[in-house]
Design a protein around this motif. Structure first.
Motif, PDB file in Angstrom:
ATOM      1  N   GLN A 151      39.398  47.505  33.712  1.00 37.10           N
ATOM      2  CA  GLN A 151      39.177  48.785  34.367  1.00 37.10           C
ATOM      3  C   GLN A 151      39.857  48.826  35.728  1.00 37.10           C
ATOM      4  OE1 GLN A 151      35.049  49.771  34.036  1.00 37.10           O
ATOM      5  NE2 GLN A 151      35.250  51.613  35.246  1.00 37.10           N
ATOM      6  N   VAL A 152      39.782  47.740  36.488  1.00 40.06           N
ATOM      7  CA  VAL A 152      40.422  47.676  37.798  1.00 40.06           C
ATOM      8  C   VAL A 152      41.937  47.747  37.661  1.00 40.06           C
ATOM      9  CG1 VAL A 152      40.839  46.198  39.806  1.00 40.06           C
ATOM     10  CG2 VAL A 152      38.532  46.417  38.882  1.00 40.06           C
ATOM     11  N   ALA A 153      42.478  47.006  36.694  1.00 37.38           N
ATOM     12  CA  ALA A 153      43.932  46.964  36.513  1.00 37.38           C
ATOM     13  C   ALA A 153      44.494  48.312  36.111  1.00 37.38           C
ATOM     14  CB  ALA A 153      44.292  45.916  35.458  1.00 37.38           C
ATOM     15  N   ASN A 154      43.725  49.122  35.399  1.00 32.20           N
ATOM     16  CA  ASN A 154      44.215  50.398  34.878  1.00 32.20           C
ATOM     17  C   ASN A 154      43.611  51.607  35.588  1.00 32.20           C
ATOM     18  OD1 ASN A 154      45.829  49.710  32.205  1.00 32.20           O
ATOM     19  ND2 ASN A 154      44.061  48.356  32.265  1.00 32.20           N
ATOM     20  N   ALA A 155      43.006  51.381  36.738  1.00 33.97           N
ATOM     21  CA  ALA A 155      42.305  52.466  37.436  1.00 33.97           C
ATOM     22  C   ALA A 155      43.283  53.500  37.981  1.00 33.97           C
ATOM     23  CB  ALA A 155      41.459  51.901  38.570  1.00 33.97           C
ATOM     24  N   PHE A 156      42.943  54.761  37.826  1.00 30.80           N
ATOM     25  CA  PHE A 156      43.705  55.852  38.425  1.00 30.80           C
ATOM     26  C   PHE A 156      43.286  56.022  39.888  1.00 30.80           C
ATOM     27  CE2 PHE A 156      43.679  57.456  33.890  1.00 30.80           C
ATOM     28  CZ  PHE A 156      44.990  57.074  33.651  1.00 30.80           C
ATOM     29  N   PRO A 157      44.135  56.624  40.711  1.00 25.25           N
ATOM     30  CA  PRO A 157      43.832  56.722  42.144  1.00 25.25           C
ATOM     31  C   PRO A 157      42.554  57.482  42.480  1.00 25.25           C
ATOM     32  CG  PRO A 157      46.157  57.121  41.772  1.00 25.25           C
ATOM     33  CD  PRO A 157      45.509  57.081  40.416  1.00 25.25           C
ATOM     34  N   GLU A 158      42.071  58.329  41.568  1.00 24.42           N
ATOM     35  CA  GLU A 158      40.895  59.129  41.899  1.00 24.42           C
ATOM     36  C   GLU A 158      39.571  58.425  41.667  1.00 24.42           C
ATOM     37  OE1 GLU A 158      42.369  60.680  37.814  1.00 24.42           O
ATOM     38  OE2 GLU A 158      43.244  60.011  39.709  1.00 24.42           O
ATOM     39  N   VAL A 159      39.596  57.146  41.280  1.00 24.07           N
ATOM     40  CA  VAL A 159      38.350  56.401  41.085  1.00 24.07           C
ATOM     41  C   VAL A 159      38.287  55.234  42.071  1.00 24.07           C
ATOM     42  CG1 VAL A 159      38.230  57.034  38.646  1.00 24.07           C
ATOM     43  CG2 VAL A 159      39.377  54.928  39.300  1.00 24.07           C
ATOM     44  N   PRO A 160      37.076  54.809  42.453  1.00 23.04           N
ATOM     45  CA  PRO A 160      36.947  53.741  43.462  1.00 23.04           C
ATOM     46  C   PRO A 160      37.590  52.423  43.060  1.00 23.04           C
ATOM     47  CG  PRO A 160      34.861  54.898  43.178  1.00 23.04           C
ATOM     48  CD  PRO A 160      35.776  55.385  42.098  1.00 23.04           C
ATOM     49  N   CYS A 161      37.650  52.123  41.759  1.00 21.86           N
ATOM     50  CA  CYS A 161      38.223  50.845  41.314  1.00 21.86           C
ATOM     51  C   CYS A 161      39.687  50.709  41.720  1.00 21.86           C
ATOM     52  CB  CYS A 161      38.095  50.709  39.800  1.00 21.86           C
ATOM     53  SG  CYS A 161      36.412  50.395  39.245  1.00 21.86           S
ATOM     54  N   TYR A 162      40.354  51.831  41.933  1.00 24.56           N
ATOM     55  CA  TYR A 162      41.758  51.785  42.350  1.00 24.56           C
ATOM     56  C   TYR A 162      41.901  51.048  43.673  1.00 24.56           C
ATOM     57  CZ  TYR A 162      46.464  53.467  43.521  1.00 24.56           C
ATOM     58  OH  TYR A 162      47.787  53.542  43.856  1.00 24.56           O
ATOM     59  N   SER A 163      40.956  51.248  44.567  1.00 26.74           N
ATOM     60  CA  SER A 163      40.988  50.563  45.861  1.00 26.74           C
ATOM     61  C   SER A 163      40.810  49.064  45.696  1.00 26.74           C
ATOM     62  CB  SER A 163      39.894  51.116  46.779  1.00 26.74           C
ATOM     63  OG  SER A 163      40.119  52.482  47.057  1.00 26.74           O
ATOM     64  N   LEU A 164      39.968  48.648  44.754  1.00 27.83           N
ATOM     65  CA  LEU A 164      39.764  47.221  44.524  1.00 27.83           C
ATOM     66  C   LEU A 164      41.048  46.571  44.021  1.00 27.83           C
ATOM     67  CD1 LEU A 164      36.235  47.269  42.838  1.00 27.83           C
ATOM     68  CD2 LEU A 164      36.807  47.014  45.252  1.00 27.83           C
ATOM     69  N   GLY A 165      41.747  47.255  43.113  1.00 27.53           N
ATOM     70  CA  GLY A 165      43.029  46.747  42.651  1.00 27.53           C
ATOM     71  C   GLY A 165      44.044  46.686  43.779  1.00 27.53           C
ATOM     72  N   GLY A 166      44.009  47.682  44.675  1.00 26.61           N
ATOM     73  CA  GLY A 166      44.923  47.692  45.813  1.00 26.61           C
ATOM     74  C   GLY A 166      44.663  46.542  46.774  1.00 26.61           C
ATOM     75  N   ILE A 167      43.386  46.231  46.997  1.00 26.67           N
ATOM     76  CA  ILE A 167      43.041  45.110  47.879  1.00 26.67           C
ATOM     77  C   ILE A 167      43.533  43.788  47.289  1.00 26.67           C
ATOM     78  CG2 ILE A 167      41.080  43.704  48.636  1.00 26.67           C
ATOM     79  CD1 ILE A 167      41.598  45.977  50.469  1.00 26.67           C
ATOM     80  N   ASN A 168      43.316  43.611  46.005  1.00 22.41           N
ATOM     81  CA  ASN A 168      43.793  42.383  45.361  1.00 22.41           C
ATOM     82  C   ASN A 168      45.307  42.265  45.486  1.00 22.41           C
ATOM     83  OD1 ASN A 168      43.327  40.050  43.325  1.00 22.41           O
ATOM     84  ND2 ASN A 168      44.905  41.292  42.364  1.00 22.41           N
ATOM     85  N   ARG A 169      45.992  43.383  45.302  1.00 22.58           N
ATOM     86  CA  ARG A 169      47.460  43.397  45.407  1.00 22.58           C
ATOM     87  C   ARG A 169      47.898  43.044  46.820  1.00 22.58           C
ATOM     88  NH1 ARG A 169      47.913  48.384  44.205  1.00 22.58           N
ATOM     89  NH2 ARG A 169      47.425  47.891  42.052  1.00 22.58           N
ATOM     90  N   LEU A 170      47.232  43.602  47.805  1.00 22.14           N
ATOM     91  CA  LEU A 170      47.569  43.332  49.206  1.00 22.14           C
ATOM     92  C   LEU A 170      47.427  41.841  49.521  1.00 22.14           C
ATOM     93  CD1 LEU A 170      48.139  44.308  52.137  1.00 22.14           C
ATOM     94  CD2 LEU A 170      45.661  44.616  52.377  1.00 22.14           C
ATOM     95  N   ILE A 171      46.317  41.253  49.103  1.00 21.16           N
ATOM     96  CA  ILE A 171      46.095  39.827  49.380  1.00 21.16           C
ATOM     97  C   ILE A 171      47.099  38.972  48.617  1.00 21.16           C
ATOM     98  CG2 ILE A 171      44.420  37.952  49.245  1.00 21.16           C
ATOM     99  CD1 ILE A 171      42.223  40.078  49.428  1.00 21.16           C
ATOM    100  N   LEU A 172      47.393  39.342  47.369  1.00 21.67           N
ATOM    101  CA  LEU A 172      48.362  38.592  46.577  1.00 21.67           C
ATOM    102  C   LEU A 172      49.728  38.592  47.252  1.00 21.67           C
ATOM    103  CD1 LEU A 172      49.237  37.118  43.992  1.00 21.67           C
ATOM    104  CD2 LEU A 172      49.592  39.367  42.928  1.00 21.67           C
TER     105      LEU A 172
END
Length: 852
Positions: A151-172
């Motif tokens: 769900q996090v990997a495929n989250a669209f920008p309008e859902v909160p999970c999108y931010s979690l995927g973005g944070i993981n990407r930033l740290i990576l």
């Protein structure tokens, strides 16, 4: 500022190992089973990473091909291409990290630049507290860890999970940047990596031109794109322009080696022209505006670097004339080749049947490019100013500390439904009603994410990076600093018009530039300057800690909920009672929510409750779906779906002491993925759709929790008087209405005439358990009058049990209920093909004279 203690190194190493290991598992769960090709690619990347770990001398080759593959990943973060790209980043980071450990590098763990980056990453991580994090965590527990990661990997920008995927990407990306910077012989490594990125950009431009002129098609790969313009392998022409503009400065790496052959210089010029041609045909206005500046810096470097050395930058009239002529000449050559050579040539290469079509396509392209050029000087009401204002009106809700990392679209969609919000007022007054995924500007994206604090932190990072690159260039003559500086500047010029974070591959480019910058020791600065930066780092750390308290006390954006008089800060005000559910959807029959494997809904109302359960699993006929429903931990229903259908279910609940909440728990035996089953592009793991709960005011006259009526053909029932006997199986629980004045009508229809019903004075119920193992494992039935437990009966055999309710006992009662301790399934028990979950056989009738 150098912390080289062994303890710090061990802690840092452990954290990085854990993070990279978790990301490897994350990507394995989310992309490995996508297709055979993607699964094979995952294994191939793993083998390449292992090979480099065993043979570190091939790291540069690995990085060259890694950089050269960037042009394949011009997609949004939730597209599979970007997920594959992030997987490759994980493998590259693992290889670089282990190679760095084996080299026993003595570089400092923390430099000022890395400290600024850590502060920005910490601020971004803490800002997710503003999202409904508690609800998300409960959802994840119910969905299951694998589905949640998906769900996090495929989250669209309008859902909160999108931010979690973005944070993981930033740290990576931060981890990759730091690990690369700690490898010995870093300048050669970065030259190779950046050269690969540039080669990929030129190749992408070249094949994009061939695709544009119809030599072959790339539409099968990019899936979509703007008509009549060049998209190359990218999903959007603007993203292609971003990539080319940020990568083009690395052409200067070719001038750093001692090249004297004329053909090499001609080749570099051709590469510039190819990139220029592609940018013209892409029709990205931001690219048209930015590219001349890139050409200026490139020609400046060409004229002032010889034999791999940077000459003194003393500009005279002749030097300025050279640059002033070279830039427009390059552009003119590109325009001439575009419209006077390539278009006519492509027409000639076509057969007669295609000439008219191609001529029409060429004309449409020319008209589109002309219109785009005209819009450079004409305001577009739907253009960048509109999206910038979107970002401003979202960010002004919390201008100092921000709204949460990569949360623009979620907030914009939320605020658009609050008429008194700044965003809704702006949106209502605009003729253009679309809400974008991003504000189309890196600066407004940073402003929304971290407010003024986040924006200032980013400016500190970039300001420090550019400053140390310039100082090091002047003092140590490191020529690689020049293309890195130009690339950083290009990134931020184009960033005025695009949210660079939206495309992971583009976002990584700035971290690679910062990674190279981290290899420059802070000692190039004077002592006074180093102390100033040290103080700035400490100030940033204090500010981040203050932000942490702000985010913690405003968790879930409670201040915004209070400001606008909301129960919770969410588009769905009932979402606080639903866990493990996806967002509500409007269907013809009403509002439904899809569940995953497990879901929980809470409500405080007692009495009659109704759910509409809709199973749409495509292969349910061949592989049935079992739904189990419990209420407060007790089984209330089991439903086996053997075909696509909707089932309406009623349940009768007892009010809890103190007004506690009823917790209805749904669990399905399996989920399905519409995309992987070829049904739609929906990538969610779905169980079934749930409508409700609803709370009807009238009790169904036929009762609830029963299967259909059946004729009894098993002989006489002890104590039963009358002719025909009809019975019903109940499930885990069932309820009978006993309102003698109205709700008895249905039962009279099947059992008695009106005269017989009025002559009798009680209610007679016969119960029987046919559980195969009832003699070994007794079945307990609880009997309720309305919401009060009346008695319990233990079945230890398959004999009928007769229960009589005197008229005085039931005259004020509305409902009679039965709850069994367990059910059984004849099909699963191998007794028959009956797939129902059965509790007890029930025979009942009103009015029995014989009470014995």
């Amino acid at each position: 500022m150098s912390l080289n203690s062994k303890g710090i190194r061990i802690v840092f190493t452990g954290m990085v190992c854990f993070f990279l290991g978790a990301n490897l598992l994350y990507r394995f769960c989310t992309i490995f089973g996508y297709s055979h090709f993607v699964g094979g690619l995952f294994i191939f990347l793993g083998m390449c990473s292992l090979f480099v770990i065993l043979f570190p001398k091939y790291l540069r080759t690995f990085l060259f091909f890694f950089g050269g593959s960037f042009f394949l990943f011009g997609f949004r973060s939730y597209d599979i291409q970007s997920q594959v790209f992030e997987t490759s980043v994980v493998f590259v980071a693992i290889a670089a990290f282990i190679v760095g450990l084996r080299s026993r590098s003595k570089r400092s763990v923390i430099s000022p630049l890395f400290a600024f980056i850590i502060c920005y990453a910490a601020l971004s991580m803490l800002s997710v507290l503003l999202l409904p994090l508690g609800h998300v965590i409960r959802d994840f527990w119910l969905f299951g860890w694998k589905t949640s990661l998906f769900q996090v990997a495929n989250a669209f920008p309008e859902v909160p999970c999108y931010s979690l995927g973005g944070i993981n990407r930033l740290i990576l990306f931060c981890v990759l940047a730091r690990t690369l910077s700690r490898i010995p012989k870093t300048e050669q490594i970065y030259k190779t990596l950046f050269a690969g990125v540039f080669v990929g950009a030129v190749f992408s431009s070249f094949i994009g031109i061939l695709d544009f002129y119809g030599v072959f098609s790339l539409a099968w790969y990019r899936k979509s794109g703007s008509l009549y313009v060049l998209n190359s392998t990218f999903m959007n022409r603007g993203w292609f322009a971003e990539f080319v503009l940020v990568a083009t400065p690395f052409i200067l790496i070719g001038s750093m080696s001692k090249i004297s052959e004329l053909w090499c210089k001609i080749l570099l010029l051709i590469c510039l022209v190819v990139c220029e041609l592609a940018l013209i045909l892409a029709g990205a206005r931001a690219g048209w505006v930015t590219y001349p500046l890139i050409l200026f810096f490139c020609w400046l470097f060409f004229y002032f670097s010889k034999e791999g050395k940077f000459e003194s930058l003393n500009l005279g009239w002749k030097d300025l004339a050279k640059i002033a002529i070279s830039v427009p000449v390059t552009i003119v050559i590109s325009l001439f080749l575009t419209f006077q050579v390539l278009m006519p040539l492509s027409d000639c290469l076509r057969d007669d049947s295609d000439k008219k079509k191609i001529a029409g396509y060429s004309k449409s392209s020319a008209e589109l490019l002309k219109g785009r050029a005209f819009r450079l000087i004409q305001a577009d009401p739907r253009g960048r100013p509109y999206t910038w204002r979107e970002g401003f009106h979202v960010g002004r809700e919390s201008p100092v500390f921000g709204m949460g990392y990569e949360s623009f679209s979620w907030h914009a969609n939320m605020l658009s439904g609050i008429p008194s919000s700044h965003f809704a007022k702006f949106h209502a007054g605009s003729a253009f009603k679309k809400i974008h995924d991003t504000p189309h500007s890196i600066y407004f994206q940073l402003f929304v994410s971290g407010g003024i604090v986040g924006l200032c932190l980013w400016f500190l990072i970039i300001g420090y990076a550019v400053t140390i690159l310039i100082v090091d260039l002047i003092r140590n003559k490191r020529l690689l600093n020049i293309p890195v500086i130009i690339s950083i500047i290009s990134f931020h010029i184009y960033g005025i018009f695009q949210s660079m974070q939206y495309i992971p591959m583009i976002w990584l480019l700035i971290f690679l530039n910062l990674s190279y910058t981290m290899t420059i020791d802070a000692t190039v600065f004077k002592e006074k300057t180093r102390r100033a930066f040290s103080v700035l780092v400490k100030i940033c750390a204090v500010v981040v800690m203050i932000c942490a308290f702000v985010y913690l006390f405003d968790s879930g954006s409670r201040s915004l909920a209070a400001k606008y008089g909301l129960k919770v800060y969410a588009r769905d005000q009932g979402a606080a009672d639903y866990f493990g559910f996806y967002s509500p959807e409007k269907w013809k029959k009403g509002t439904y929510r899809w569940i995953g494997r497990r879901a929980l809904v809470e409500f405080r109302k007692g009495g009659l409750v109704k759910f509409d359960l809709d199973c749409r699993t495509p292969d349910v006929e061949t592989c049935p779906v079992l739904l189990t429903i419990t209420e407060d931990g007790k089984l209330v229903d089991r439903i086996i779906f053997t075909k696509k259908k909707a089932v309406i279910k009623y349940y009768y609940l007892v009010d809890k002491n103190g007004g506690g909440a009823h917790k209805f728990f749904f669990q399905v035996s399996r989920t399905w993925n519409p995309q992987r089953m070829g049904v739609s592009e929906d990538v969610r793991h779905l169980g079934l759709a749930v409508g409700g709960p609803e709370f009807p005011t009238h009790f169904p006259v036929e009762g609830i929790g029963f299967y259909d009526w059946e004729k009894w053909q098993g002989g006489l029932i002890p104590g039963w008087t009358g002719d025909e006997i009809k019975y019903r199986w109940m499930g885990a629980q069932a309820f009978i209405p006993i309102d003698l004045s109205s709700k008895i009508a249905y039962i009279r229809k099947y059992q008695f005439s009106d005269e017989e019903a009025h002559e009798k004075d009680g209610l007679e119920v016969f119960l029987r358990s046919l559980h195969p193992d009832v003699g070994v494992d007794p079945v307990v039935v609880e009997i309720y009058r309305d919401k009060m437990l009346w008695k319990k009966i233990v079945f230890k055999s398959k004999q009928w049990e007769k229960i009589f309710f005197d008229q005085n006992e039931i005259k004020d009662a509305k409902v009679l209920g039965f709850k069994v301790s367990r059910t059984w399934n004849p099909s699963l028990s191998g007794i028959s093909e009956d797939g129902r979950d059965l509790g007890l056989m029930v025979v009942y009738r009103y009015g029995v004279v014989d009470k014995n």
